[in-house]
Design an enzyme around this catalytic site. Structure first.
Site, PDB file in Angstrom:
ATOM      1  CG  LEU A 142      42.872  41.686  43.059  1.00  0.00           C
ATOM      2  CD1 LEU A 142      42.212  42.974  43.536  1.00  0.00           C
ATOM      3  CD2 LEU A 142      44.227  41.996  42.434  1.00  0.00           C
ATOM      4  CG  ASP A 143      48.300  37.578  45.660  1.00  0.00           C
ATOM      5  OD1 ASP A 143      47.675  36.512  45.469  1.00  0.00           O
ATOM      6  OD2 ASP A 143      49.414  37.821  45.155  1.00  0.00           O
ATOM      7  N   PRO A 144      45.653  38.873  49.018  1.00  0.00           N
ATOM      8  CG  PRO A 144      45.456  37.425  50.848  1.00  0.00           C
ATOM      9  CD  PRO A 144      46.002  37.503  49.445  1.00  0.00           C
TER      10      PRO A 144
END
Length: 286
Positions: free
Chosen positions: A38-40
């Site tokens: 997951l992206d930050p």
């Protein structure tokens, strides 16, 4: 030993690697991994494997996923989300009425091709794309084929469209947001992204890092319970030693991966190939 999967609710601002490091500290083990980055800035379900569960990550890595996404129209950024610089802006946004919008979204369902953002974790010649992009190094992002099985409109305001999306592994929602904007001739960027499901891992059952700090073991899921998409197979007790030693057992069945048990005890994952069952990954110590 702590072995099992965690259904982690990742917070915003945390990388998937950060989450793994925190779980390592909580459980006191280096044997921790995750499935599906997951992206930050994204939040929600991140399956995490602890202990011997790390051996079985590959069997949950291809799960389909469900996302809730907010797309903001009128602004485009260099990254497709609010981590990047604004590169286009348009005032007085007017989205089409709901029926017309549904027709446009339908064109993005099924098997489609995407070009992921250059600010993604995809590796280009061994380096992460976002590192190359931040160094202003020129490179081409490979297109990829993904499947989007459903897009539902959850909410629609003057310039924000909220969607629920069921899709295959490898689907980039940032790219989808930008592509939807292009189909409407509008700049668009992903305002918010929440992953609400990965296979049988659902957000309603997920634990936060704070939950794990209080009672981590309580949230560990048995490895085999997370592999129930694989057919269960009871191995005759007389074949257990042979199975664990990598020897084949003749079986009349189609090629597939199976959850293998003997007298109710989970042994690991086996693979049938050309009428022979062999161990693919063992859970028990031999």
């Amino acid at each position: 030993m702590n072995d099992g999967f965690l259904n982690l609710n990742k917070a915003a601002g945390m990388t998937s690697h950060d989450a793994v490091n925190l779980v390592r500290k909580i459980f006191g083990t280096k044997k921790v991994g995750h499935a599906g980055t997951l992206d930050p800035s994204a939040v929600g379900v991140l399956p995490v494997a602890v202990g011997r569960a790390t051996k079985f990550i590959e069997y949950i890595s291809n799960f389909d996923k469900t996302y809730r996404a907010e797309i903001l129209f009128g602004i485009a950024t260099s990254t497709g989300d609010f981590e990047g610089e604004i590169i286009a802006r348009e005032e007085n946004i007017k989205l089409p009425p709901d029926p017309a919008l549904k027709s446009i979204l339908a064109a993005f369902t099924g098997t489609i091709e995407q070009t992921p953002s250059k600010y993604s974790a995809i590796k280009i010649n061994g380096q992460k794309a976002y590192n190359l992009a931040r160094k202003n190094i020129e490179f081409e992002m490979p297109r990829r084929t993904v499947t989007i099985s459903k897009i539902d409109i959850l909410n629609l305001t003057e310039n924000i469209l909220t969607l629920e999306i069921d899709c295959s592994k490898g689907t980039y929602i940032r790219s989808l947001a930008v592509d939807i904007g292009e189909s409407l001739n509008l700049p668009a960027t992903l305002k918010f992204l929440q992953r609400v499901r990965v296979g049988n891992f659902h957000l309603k059952d997920a634990a936060t890092i704070d939950d794990l700090k209080i009672s981590g073991e309580k949230f560990l899921l048995p490895i085999d319970s997370c592999l129930n998409h694989l057919r269960k197979f009871e191995l005759p007790s007389r074949r257990v030693k042979a199975f664990c030693n990598g020897l084949p057992t003749n079986i009349s069945a189609a090629d597939e991966f199976l959850r293998i048990y003997a007298e109710g005890k989970f042994l690991g994952v086996g693979k049938i190939q050309a009428g022979e069952l062999r161990a693919a990954k063992l859970f028990i110590d031999t």
